[in-house]
Design an enzyme around this catalytic site. Structure first.
Site, PDB file in Angstrom:
ATOM      1  N   GLU A  18      -2.975  55.258  12.158  1.00  0.00           N
ATOM      2  CA  GLU A  18      -2.349  56.534  12.503  1.00  0.00           C
ATOM      3  C   GLU A  18      -3.214  57.735  12.149  1.00  0.00           C
ATOM      4  O   GLU A  18      -2.919  58.858  12.560  1.00  0.00           O
ATOM      5  CB  GLU A  18      -0.991  56.636  11.800  1.00  0.00           C
ATOM      6  N   GLU A  75      -3.283  34.469   1.777  1.00  0.00           N
ATOM      7  CA  GLU A  75      -3.328  35.367   0.622  1.00  0.00           C
ATOM      8  C   GLU A  75      -3.848  34.665  -0.628  1.00  0.00           C
ATOM      9  O   GLU A  75      -4.246  35.310  -1.596  1.00  0.00           O
ATOM     10  CB  GLU A  75      -1.947  35.962   0.343  1.00  0.00           C
TER      11      GLU A  75
END
Length: 297
Positions: free
Chosen positions: A83, A114
Site C-alpha cells: 500500500e 515457519e
C-alpha cells in the site's frame, strides 16, 4: 516445543461458551475484546515511536524497510508494504514484505514453512540486507523460527532489527534492537492469532509506515501529497487536495496538476512559489522533497 504457556495460546475465559452464543452475542463479545487492541498500542507507544524515528532516518539515507513473517503475520506485512507506493509514491523497493513461502502463501496456507529458521536467514541474504536497512520481524506468538532466523541474520549484517509480537518478554526472548510487544491477551478462539493479534499488528504497521512517511515529508498537514495518480479515484483525490489547499477551482486545479506532470506536491509548490516545474523540482530537491521546508526556504 510446548507453547501452551504463551499468552496467545491461552484460554479466554470470556469465550468459553463461544459455541453457545447467538450471532449478536458473538459480535458483542468481539467488540468487547477488540477494545484491548487500543490499550496494547498505547502500552507500546514508545517502541513504536522509536521504530518510526529510526526507520525514517535509515530510509532518508537510502535504506529500505522490510517486513518479514509467516502466515497471517507475514501477509499483514506484505499488505502494508504493497500500500505504500500508491499512497506515498514510494519506489517498490523502499518498503518490502517478505512472506514465508512467497507469493503462493498469500492465498494458500503455508504454516509449515515457519519452522525453517534457515529460510528466514536466507531471505536476508537474498535481499542483500545491509546496515542501512530496517527489518521488522512479525511473529504473534514470538517463537516463529523463520522470523528468529531472519532477525539474527539482519543483526549480523548490521541492519536495525525490530521484533513485533503479542507475548510478554518474559515468555519469549527475540533477537532485536527494538522489541514491540502488543499484548492483547488470549484470543476468543483459542490460539487463533488472526483475530486480536492480527488486528493489533495491522494497527501498528499502519502507524509505523504512515509515521515514517510523515517524517520523510510525504505528507502536508494531513494530506497525502505524494499520492500516485494512477486511476480516476486517485486523480479525483489529487484534484481535491490541490483545490482545498490552494482555493483554486477544479478546472484550474486540473491545469496545475497537468503542468506538474501529475505530481501533487510539485503542483502545490509551483502555485505557492509562482515557479515553473523545473524551478519547483530544483527547490524540492534542495529540501530533500519536503514541501513545507521548500515553501519556507
Amino acid at each position: 516445543m510446548n507453547r501452551g504457556h504463551l499468552l496467545t495460546e491461552q484460554i479466554n475465559q470470556a469465550s468459553v461458551n463461544l459455541d453457545q452464543l447467538s450471532p449478536l452475542e458473538i459480535v458483542d463479545l468481539f467488540n468487547q475484546e477488540d477494545q484491548k487492541t487500543l490499550d496494547a498500542i498505547a502500552s507500546s507507544r514508545q517502541e513504536i515511536a522509536q521504530t518510526i524515528e529510526i526507520t525514517a532516518q535509515q530510509l532518508g539515507k537510502g535504506g529500505r524497510l522490510f517486513y518479514i513473517g509467516a502466515g497471517t503475520s507475514g501477509r499483514l506485512g506484505v499488505l502494508d508494504a504493497a500500500e505504500c507506493p500508491p499512497t506515498f509514491c514510494t519506489p517498490p523497493t523502499m518498503v518490502q514484505g517478505i512472506l514465508a513461502g512467497g507469493k503462493e502463501a498469500l492465498v494458500k496456507s503455508s504454516e509449515a514453512l515457519e519452522d525453517r529458521r534457515e529460510d528466514g536467514a536466507k531471505a536476508m541474504i537474498d535481499h542483500n540486507i545491509s546496515n542501512l536497512d530496517v527489518v521488522i520481524g512479525i511473529t504473534a506468538g514470538g517463537t516463529t523460527p523463520y522470523v528468529h532466523g531472519a532477525l539474527q541474520e539482519a543483526k549480523k549484517r548490521g541492519a536495525i532489527a525490530v521484533a513485533m509480537s503479542c507475548v510478554p518478554k518474559e515468555q519469549v526472548s527475540i533477537p532485536a534492537d527494538i522489541d514491540i510487544r502488543l499484548l492483547t491477551g488470549a484470543e476468543i478462539l483459542a490460539g487463533s492469532t488472526r483475530l486480536k493479534a492480527g488486528t493489533v499488528t495491522k494497527m501498528a504497521l499502519n502507524i509505523i509506515s504512515t509515521g515514517v512517511m510523515v517524517q520523510l515529508g510525504k505528507v502536508y498537514g494531513n494530506r497525502m501529497i505524494d499520492v500516485s495518480v494512477t486511476n480516476s479515484k486517485l486523480e479525483d483525490r489529487a484534484l481535491r487536495i490541490i483545490s482545498d489547499l490552494t482555493g483554486l477551482d477544479r478546472e484550474k486545479a486540473q491545469n496545475l496538476l497537468s503542468a506538474s506532470g501529475s505530481k501533487v506536491k510539485l503542483a502545490l509548490l509551483m502555485h505557492w512559489t509562482n515557479t515553473s516545474k523545473a524551478e519547483a523540482e530544483t527547490l524540492l530537491a534542495r529540501n530533500n522533497g519536503n514541501l513545507r521546508q521548500a515553501i519556507n526556504n
